[in-house]
Scaffold this motif. Structure first.
Motif, PDB file in Angstrom:
ATOM      1  N   ILE A  72       0.843  -1.197   0.000  1.00 26.38           N
ATOM      2  CA  ILE A  72       0.000   0.000   0.000  1.00 26.38           C
ATOM      3  C   ILE A  72       0.875   1.243   0.000  1.00 26.38           C
ATOM      4  CG2 ILE A  72      -1.669   1.349   1.354  1.00 26.38           C
ATOM      5  CD1 ILE A  72      -2.758  -1.397   2.345  1.00 26.38           C
ATOM      6  N   TYR A  73       1.940   1.221   0.808  1.00 27.93           N
ATOM      7  CA  TYR A  73       2.861   2.356   0.860  1.00 27.93           C
ATOM      8  C   TYR A  73       3.454   2.622  -0.527  1.00 27.93           C
ATOM      9  CZ  TYR A  73       6.715   5.420   1.946  1.00 27.93           C
ATOM     10  OH  TYR A  73       7.571   6.494   1.951  1.00 27.93           O
ATOM     11  N   LYS A  74       3.918   1.571  -1.168  1.00 27.91           N
ATOM     12  CA  LYS A  74       4.527   1.734  -2.500  1.00 27.91           C
ATOM     13  C   LYS A  74       3.528   2.276  -3.509  1.00 27.91           C
ATOM     14  CE  LYS A  74       8.137  -1.697  -1.841  1.00 27.91           C
ATOM     15  NZ  LYS A  74       8.634  -3.033  -2.200  1.00 27.91           N
ATOM     16  N   LYS A  75       2.289   1.832  -3.415  1.00 26.07           N
ATOM     17  CA  LYS A  75       1.256   2.255  -4.366  1.00 26.07           C
ATOM     18  C   LYS A  75       0.766   3.672  -4.095  1.00 26.07           C
ATOM     19  CE  LYS A  75      -3.316   1.313  -4.455  1.00 26.07           C
ATOM     20  NZ  LYS A  75      -4.438   0.529  -4.083  1.00 26.07           N
ATOM     21  N   SER A  76       0.602   4.035  -2.814  1.00 26.88           N
ATOM     22  CA  SER A  76      -0.083   5.276  -2.484  1.00 26.88           C
ATOM     23  C   SER A  76       0.787   6.373  -1.859  1.00 26.88           C
ATOM     24  CB  SER A  76      -1.230   4.985  -1.510  1.00 26.88           C
ATOM     25  OG  SER A  76      -2.124   4.060  -2.064  1.00 26.88           O
ATOM     26  N   CYS A  77       1.932   6.017  -1.293  1.00 30.76           N
ATOM     27  CA  CYS A  77       2.694   6.987  -0.492  1.00 30.76           C
ATOM     28  C   CYS A  77       4.097   7.291  -1.018  1.00 30.76           C
ATOM     29  CB  CYS A  77       2.833   6.482   0.944  1.00 30.76           C
ATOM     30  SG  CYS A  77       1.307   5.878   1.678  1.00 30.76           S
TER      31      CYS A  77
ATOM     32  N   LYS B 215      -5.610   8.756  11.356  1.00 26.45           N
ATOM     33  CA  LYS B 215      -6.429   9.933  11.064  1.00 26.45           C
ATOM     34  C   LYS B 215      -5.779  10.817  10.012  1.00 26.45           C
ATOM     35  CE  LYS B 215      -8.952  10.043  15.387  1.00 26.45           C
ATOM     36  NZ  LYS B 215      -9.214  10.697  16.644  1.00 26.45           N
ATOM     37  N   GLN B 216      -4.458  10.944  10.048  1.00 26.60           N
ATOM     38  CA  GLN B 216      -3.760  11.762   9.063  1.00 26.60           C
ATOM     39  C   GLN B 216      -3.905  11.164   7.663  1.00 26.60           C
ATOM     40  OE1 GLN B 216      -2.117  14.735   9.534  1.00 26.60           O
ATOM     41  NE2 GLN B 216      -1.829  14.825   7.328  1.00 26.60           N
ATOM     42  N   ILE B 217      -3.768   9.852   7.564  1.00 25.84           N
ATOM     43  CA  ILE B 217      -3.922   9.195   6.257  1.00 25.84           C
ATOM     44  C   ILE B 217      -5.369   9.316   5.788  1.00 25.84           C
ATOM     45  CG2 ILE B 217      -3.771   7.010   5.000  1.00 25.84           C
ATOM     46  CD1 ILE B 217      -1.562   6.201   7.073  1.00 25.84           C
ATOM     47  N   GLN B 218      -6.313   9.070   6.675  1.00 23.94           N
ATOM     48  CA  GLN B 218      -7.733   9.133   6.318  1.00 23.94           C
ATOM     49  C   GLN B 218      -8.137  10.530   5.846  1.00 23.94           C
ATOM     50  OE1 GLN B 218      -9.152   6.257   5.737  1.00 23.94           O
ATOM     51  NE2 GLN B 218     -10.749   6.220   7.263  1.00 23.94           N
ATOM     52  N   ASN B 219      -7.776  11.542   6.615  1.00 26.79           N
ATOM     53  CA  ASN B 219      -8.289  12.887   6.399  1.00 26.79           C
ATOM     54  C   ASN B 219      -7.348  13.812   5.633  1.00 26.79           C
ATOM     55  OD1 ASN B 219     -10.590  12.186   7.940  1.00 26.79           O
ATOM     56  ND2 ASN B 219      -9.457  12.594   9.811  1.00 26.79           N
ATOM     57  N   GLY B 220      -6.076  13.422   5.524  1.00 24.40           N
ATOM     58  CA  GLY B 220      -5.116  14.297   4.872  1.00 24.40           C
ATOM     59  C   GLY B 220      -4.880  15.540   5.716  1.00 24.40           C
ATOM     60  N   GLY B 221      -4.378  16.557   5.077  1.00 26.48           N
ATOM     61  CA  GLY B 221      -4.111  17.809   5.782  1.00 26.48           C
ATOM     62  C   GLY B 221      -2.876  18.450   5.217  1.00 26.48           C
ATOM     63  N   GLY B 222      -2.825  19.753   5.254  1.00 27.64           N
ATOM     64  CA  GLY B 222      -1.706  20.439   4.624  1.00 27.64           C
ATOM     65  C   GLY B 222      -1.755  20.143   3.129  1.00 27.64           C
ATOM     66  N   MET B 223      -0.670  19.626   2.609  1.00 28.31           N
ATOM     67  CA  MET B 223      -0.634  19.276   1.189  1.00 28.31           C
ATOM     68  C   MET B 223      -0.975  17.807   0.939  1.00 28.31           C
ATOM     69  SD  MET B 223       2.436  21.644  -0.280  1.00 28.31           S
ATOM     70  CE  MET B 223       2.038  21.125  -1.901  1.00 28.31           C
ATOM     71  N   MET B 224      -1.159  17.052   2.030  1.00 24.44           N
ATOM     72  CA  MET B 224      -1.448  15.622   1.883  1.00 24.44           C
ATOM     73  C   MET B 224      -2.918  15.405   1.554  1.00 24.44           C
ATOM     74  SD  MET B 224      -0.721  12.548   4.509  1.00 24.44           S
ATOM     75  CE  MET B 224      -1.525  10.971   4.297  1.00 24.44           C
TER      76      MET B 224
ATOM     77  N   GLY C 198       8.943   8.986  -0.495  1.00 22.19           N
ATOM     78  CA  GLY C 198      10.185   8.344  -0.871  1.00 22.19           C
ATOM     79  C   GLY C 198      10.227   6.846  -0.634  1.00 22.19           C
ATOM     80  N   ALA C 199      11.104   6.188  -1.380  1.00 27.41           N
ATOM     81  CA  ALA C 199      11.236   4.733  -1.312  1.00 27.41           C
ATOM     82  C   ALA C 199      11.731   4.261   0.050  1.00 27.41           C
ATOM     83  CB  ALA C 199      12.174   4.243  -2.409  1.00 27.41           C
ATOM     84  N   GLU C 200      12.485   5.082   0.731  1.00 26.20           N
ATOM     85  CA  GLU C 200      13.031   4.724   2.048  1.00 26.20           C
ATOM     86  C   GLU C 200      12.385   5.538   3.166  1.00 26.20           C
ATOM     87  OE1 GLU C 200      15.179   2.178   2.389  1.00 26.20           O
ATOM     88  OE2 GLU C 200      15.039   1.898   0.218  1.00 26.20           O
ATOM     89  N   LEU C 201      11.207   6.084   2.918  1.00 30.12           N
ATOM     90  CA  LEU C 201      10.470   6.922   3.863  1.00 30.12           C
ATOM     91  C   LEU C 201      11.223   8.211   4.203  1.00 30.12           C
ATOM     92  CD1 LEU C 201       9.812   3.714   4.745  1.00 30.12           C
ATOM     93  CD2 LEU C 201       8.363   4.909   6.324  1.00 30.12           C
ATOM     94  N   GLN C 202      12.173   8.588   3.352  1.00 27.95           N
ATOM     95  CA  GLN C 202      13.052   9.711   3.623  1.00 27.95           C
ATOM     96  C   GLN C 202      12.415  11.071   3.380  1.00 27.95           C
ATOM     97  OE1 GLN C 202      13.254   7.802   0.887  1.00 27.95           O
ATOM     98  NE2 GLN C 202      13.697   9.097  -0.876  1.00 27.95           N
ATOM     99  N   GLY C 203      11.255  11.090   2.769  1.00 28.27           N
ATOM    100  CA  GLY C 203      10.600  12.355   2.485  1.00 28.27           C
ATOM    101  C   GLY C 203      10.933  12.843   1.092  1.00 28.27           C
ATOM    102  N   GLY C 204      10.351  13.928   0.746  1.00 30.69           N
ATOM    103  CA  GLY C 204      10.505  14.538  -0.569  1.00 30.69           C
ATOM    104  C   GLY C 204       9.457  15.622  -0.642  1.00 30.69           C
ATOM    105  N   ALA C 205       8.425  15.410  -1.439  1.00 25.18           N
ATOM    106  CA  ALA C 205       7.300  16.348  -1.463  1.00 25.18           C
ATOM    107  C   ALA C 205       6.558  16.288  -0.123  1.00 25.18           C
ATOM    108  CB  ALA C 205       6.352  16.024  -2.605  1.00 25.18           C
ATOM    109  N   GLY C 206       6.564  15.120   0.510  1.00 24.27           N
ATOM    110  CA  GLY C 206       5.965  14.932   1.836  1.00 24.27           C
ATOM    111  C   GLY C 206       7.070  14.796   2.874  1.00 24.27           C
ATOM    112  N   PRO C 207       6.722  14.827   4.149  1.00 23.82           N
ATOM    113  CA  PRO C 207       7.735  14.739   5.205  1.00 23.82           C
ATOM    114  C   PRO C 207       8.385  13.363   5.331  1.00 23.82           C
ATOM    115  CG  PRO C 207       5.548  14.814   6.167  1.00 23.82           C
ATOM    116  CD  PRO C 207       5.377  15.001   4.692  1.00 23.82           C
ATOM    117  N   ASN C 208       9.530  13.346   5.975  1.00 20.30           N
ATOM    118  CA  ASN C 208      10.260  12.130   6.305  1.00 20.30           C
ATOM    119  C   ASN C 208       9.419  11.312   7.289  1.00 20.30           C
ATOM    120  OD1 ASN C 208      12.010  10.361   7.840  1.00 20.30           O
ATOM    121  ND2 ASN C 208      13.739  11.447   6.977  1.00 20.30           N
ATOM    122  N   LEU C 209       9.268  10.018   7.008  1.00 18.84           N
ATOM    123  CA  LEU C 209       8.475   9.143   7.874  1.00 18.84           C
ATOM    124  C   LEU C 209       9.323   8.070   8.556  1.00 18.84           C
ATOM    125  CD1 LEU C 209       5.363   8.546   5.556  1.00 18.84           C
ATOM    126  CD2 LEU C 209       5.614  10.229   7.400  1.00 18.84           C
TER     127      LEU C 209
END
Length: 121
Positions: free
Chosen positions: A54-59, A89-98, A64-75
């Protein structure tokens, strides 16, 4: 006699009006309970392979491939900052640019992804 009939009709209308009012209030409360339940993270058993897919498909595009961030924050250490419920809740509802993913992913998929991300500490 007409006064008694008018009074009876008036009282009947008041009782009917109160019944409608209470019915609407009860259905409004039920709608609120449904919405609250929908926003709660369902209990799922972590399936890391499914979460990674799911991460690879949607996030991946934003985080980033290593959760390092890019357009979105580092995870990479998001589990040390947010609880699984907060991530859900953040994934469900988004927020900011997400964007919100509640229409693209099933609640169980989001919960699994949130648990997987919460393990990143």
């Amino acid at each position: 006699m007409k006064k008694w009939i008018m009074l009876a009709l008036f009282c009947s209308a008041c009782v009917l009006g109160l019944g409608v009012l209470f019915d609407k209030a009860a259905s409004h409360t039920a709608d609120e309970q449904k919405a609250a339940k929908a926003s709660q993270m369902p209990e799922v058993t972590l399936d890391a392979a499914a979460a990674e897919a799911i991460y690879k498909k949607s996030c991946l595009a934003c985080h980033g491939a290593e959760l390092q961030g890019g357009a979105g924050p580092n995870l990479q250490q998001i589990g040390g900052k947010l609880t699984p419920e907060q991530i859900y809740k953040q994934i469900q509802n988004g927020g900011g640019m997400m964007p919100a993913f509640k229409t693209q992913l099933k609640n169980e998929e989001v919960a699994n992804l949130a648990q997987w991300l919460a393990g990143k500490k």
